[in-house]
Design an enzyme around this catalytic site. Structure first.
Site, PDB file in Angstrom:
ATOM      1  N   TYR A   1      -2.243  -0.064  10.169  1.00  0.00           N
ATOM      2  CA  TYR A   1      -2.457  -0.654   8.848  1.00  0.00           C
ATOM      3  C   TYR A   1      -1.177  -0.566   8.014  1.00  0.00           C
ATOM      4  CZ  TYR A   1      -3.906  -0.941   3.960  1.00  0.00           C
ATOM      5  OH  TYR A   1      -3.993  -1.277   2.630  1.00  0.00           O
TER       6      TYR A   1
ATOM      7  N   SER B   1       0.833  -1.208   0.000  1.00  0.00           N
ATOM      8  CA  SER B   1       0.000   0.000   0.000  1.00  0.00           C
ATOM      9  C   SER B   1       0.861   1.248   0.000  1.00  0.00           C
ATOM     10  CB  SER B   1      -0.898   0.003   1.242  1.00  0.00           C
ATOM     11  OG  SER B   1      -1.506   1.266   1.438  1.00  0.00           O
TER      12      SER B   1
END
Length: 338
Positions: free
Chosen positions: A155, A130
């Site tokens: 995350y 990501s």
């Protein structure tokens, strides 16, 4: 005919990739646990479309379940010609309130995938990382050659952990691994927790939208078709050790192991205010806006340096945000009858 494992097949990117692979004649084994993080009926609708192709087989399971994952891979060498690992607990803000879900899925689950690839000698593991891993970095565009050791959300930390775990397995066991850092993916069949989906739904229902940092954020919005084209090309590009890698000046973007990292982003950041204006034009309605401060875990700007992707695959994302938003709105109105 190849057999390809796609984890997270009922998810946004997993669905589109599976559809692409099936369309080109591959067999796809799709894995997903259909968790209720967002509307499960949307996930099931994606699966129903995939099931129309005889080459698709769906396995409902949680990748964090070690025994189920061992059974999925089995003991046969080369059971999968490629593994594309897209399953993950997504969402930056959700990670602040539900941290254990991220470790279970993004760390333990990824370890189970790596172990399966190890014992069956998978020819190439492609996995989703990501743009969030860039965290506190301020230098843009974000490059895979930059250090990314300062995440600002759990995350992001779990995604960076996945990159490190994959590198260790590439070195220890010779598993070719390629990580892909996706930048703000949007488009038809998208996730309901993402800004474009939330904004569209709220505007059509006459509700206000929450605009963080008062809309003064830039995001490298990347249309789903560009993401899928990038993934498909990288799947065929099996990494090898970089003979130029220097242990005295280590490059984070390559390695002495069969391991690579690529950004897949539009390389054209858009101001959130402008993004909302474009959506309003497509919907023919003005949005009621709640102007709010920057949220914990958010960054002000993202922008992908895609030079390595272009050099190695010959592909550059091309779909402008104006066209991408229009395609999403057309799909949304058709799917929801609005």
């Amino acid at each position: 005919m190849r057999t390809i494992l796609v984890t997270g097949a009922a998810g946004f990117i997993g669905y589109h990739l599976s559809e692409r692979l099936l369309g080109q004649g591959d067999r796809v084994v799709g894995v997903d646990n259909l968790n209720p993080y967002y509307d499960v009926s949307l996930k099931k609708a994606r699966l129903e479309r995939l099931r129309r192709n005889d080459g698709f087989r769906f396995v409902r399971m949680d990748i964090s379940d070690r025994e189920d994952m061992k059974n999925l891979f089995g003991s046969r060498r080369g059971v999968f010609d490629r593994v594309v690992h897209l399953a993950a607990q997504a969402g930056v803000r959700y990670s602040i309130k539900n941290p254990h879900a991220y470790v279970d899925s993004n760390v333990q689950g990824f370890l189970n995938v790596l172990e399966g690839c190890r014992y069956t000698e998978t020819p190439h593991l492609v996995f989703a990382s990501s743009s969030s891993v860039y965290g506190g970095n301020a230098a843009t565009p974000f490059s895979v050659h930059h250090n990314v050791d300062h995440p600002v959300s759990l995350y992001a930390a779990t995604k960076k952990a996945g990159e490190l775990m994959a590198h260790a397995y590439a070195d220890l066991y010779g598993i070719p691994c390629t990580g892909l850092r996706f930048f703000t993916v949007y488009g038809p069949w998208g996730r309901p927790d993402m800004a474009l989906f939330l904004f569209t739904e709220a505007v059509l229902e006459g509700r206000s939208i929450d605009v963080y940092n008062r809309g003064n954020m830039r995001r490298d919005f990347t249309y789903i078709d560009d993401i899928i084209e990038g993934v498909a090309r990288v799947m065929e590009l099996i990494p090898v050790p970089d003979p130029r890698w220097d242990k005295f000046q280590p490059d984070p973007g390559s390695s002495f192991a069969p391991y690579r990292i690529y950004n897949i982003g539009n390389n054209r950041p858009v101001l959130l205010k402008h993004f909302i204006n474009l959506l309003e034009d497509c919907l023919g309605r003005r949005a009621k806006k709640n102007m709010l401060p920057l949220q914990p875990g958010d960054v002000v700007e993202t922008c992908a340096d895609v030079d390595d992707l272009i050099r190695d695959t010959g592909f550059r994302p091309t779909i402008p945000v104006e066209e991408g938003i229009k395609r999403f709105v057309d799909w949304y109105r058709s799917y929801y009858g609005r």
